[in-house]
Design an enzyme around this catalytic site. Sequence first.
Site, PDB file in Angstrom:
ATOM      1  N   ASP A 187       0.869  -1.185   0.000  1.00 53.46           N
ATOM      2  CA  ASP A 187       0.000   0.000   0.000  1.00 53.46           C
ATOM      3  C   ASP A 187       0.906   1.235   0.000  1.00 53.46           C
ATOM      4  OD1 ASP A 187      -1.823   1.995   0.285  1.00 53.46           O
ATOM      5  OD2 ASP A 187      -2.475   1.446   2.300  1.00 53.46           O
ATOM      6  N   ILE A 188       1.513   1.477  -1.165  1.00 52.28           N
ATOM      7  CA  ILE A 188       2.542   2.512  -1.282  1.00 52.28           C
ATOM      8  C   ILE A 188       1.893   3.836  -1.704  1.00 52.28           C
ATOM      9  CG2 ILE A 188       4.726   3.130  -2.376  1.00 52.28           C
ATOM     10  CD1 ILE A 188       4.831   0.564  -0.589  1.00 52.28           C
ATOM     11  N   GLU A 189       2.031   4.852  -0.868  1.00 50.89           N
ATOM     12  CA  GLU A 189       1.367   6.122  -1.166  1.00 50.89           C
ATOM     13  C   GLU A 189       2.345   7.291  -1.241  1.00 50.89           C
ATOM     14  OE1 GLU A 189      -2.248   6.540   1.107  1.00 50.89           O
ATOM     15  OE2 GLU A 189      -2.722   4.414   0.882  1.00 50.89           O
ATOM     16  N   GLY A 190       3.645   6.986  -1.437  1.00 50.74           N
ATOM     17  CA  GLY A 190       4.640   8.043  -1.568  1.00 50.74           C
ATOM     18  C   GLY A 190       5.992   7.447  -1.894  1.00 50.74           C
TER      19      GLY A 190
END
Length: 332
Positions: free
Chosen positions: A177-180
């Site tokens: 869940d990569i958000e940056g």
Amino acid sequence: MFIADSSRLMLSSLLLGVMAGRTAAFNMSSNKNLAVYWGQNSYGASNSDDTAHWQQRLSYYCKDNVIDTFPIAFLVDSYAEGNLPLIDLANTCNSGNANYFPGTGLLNCSFLASDIKACQAAGKAVTISFGGGAGHIQFRNDSQATAYAKTIWNLFLGGKSKTRPFGSAILDGIDMDIEGGSQTGYVSFLTELRKLMNRGKKKYYITAAPQCPFPDAYIGSTLNTVGFDAVYVQFYNNYCGLQHYKNRNDWNFATWDNWAKSVSPNHDIKVYIGAPALPAAGSGYVNSKTITSIIRQTQSKFSSFGGVMLWDVSDAYGNHRYDKAVKKALKN
Ligand SMILES: *[C@@H]1O[C@H](CO)[C@@H](O)[C@H](O)[C@H]1NC(C)=O
Ligand SMILES: *[C@@H]1O[C@H](CO)[C@@H](O)[C@H](O)[C@H]1NC(C)=O
Ligand SMILES: *[C@@H]1O[C@H](CO)[C@@H](O)[C@H](O)[C@H]1NC(C)=O
């Protein structure tokens, strides 16, 4: 003492359920799966006084056949003290109720091993999710990332280590869940991890939780290169979210379905509708009647559809068991 006894009781009643044939093993090929994040006590963050609905231990949510898989949120940092990762499980495992492994910033949550095993015995898959909104999953280069696969294998999956956050429990895979940040090394990390998984004694899964704008800015090129088992597309907090499901220019499940079949290295990858389980800050929450109709239409129209992902389990339980309404729609 009390906790140990009650969790043993729960484990045996779950095992009885399995023997009575009430539960089936997790099936990634199904289009009726419900994945719900556990670990961040999202309900508690916005309802500080309603402690009755704060996040409980994991096994509390495994007493019925509603939820099929739990990504544990989150492994927040790839490297910290002792060159080991950091995990954050909000109220369930923190410095107030657990210890760090000496010389590291890694929490020893081994008391959760019995919870994870109870959920697995009930036919549920439990994975560890990397990232989240505050996540920092970063590699310098491919050789560092390749070596990190072994670290994760040893800490959470089929390997061995003195610093396993969940003790003897063997998780069923990982979720990105990569958000940056940057995707440097992600392909090497996941390719090596898949090799270790393929040599393992059971089936392991790799999933991701991209945001709906296509392609995803933080995991998109990795998704095009590595075969994932499922994507939990976050159809919220964006123009392409569920609040716009009637507008074909916005709600873009068709784009993800097309990507699954024509671009993803795994043409059988499953695409989930990711949805908020409670009306909170941000957009994309729809009531149970609306999500029922969206689920039925999407399930019948798209062969890549795998089910629904909800954020998160405390919100779902706090919102009159929203998860039950979703599972009912999936089963129809
Ligand atoms: C898993 O689901 C697929 C799709 O519904 C089905 O064909 C298959 O038989 C299921 N496998 C098991 C072991 O139930
Ligand atoms: C982890 O915690 C468990 C339970 O508190 C304890 O028995 C074990 O020794 C700890 N492991 C390490 C390496 O500190
Ligand atoms: C990769 O990064 C690691 C960690 O910073 C470093 O030790 C190593 O020298 C780097 N390798 C290459 C080939 O640049």
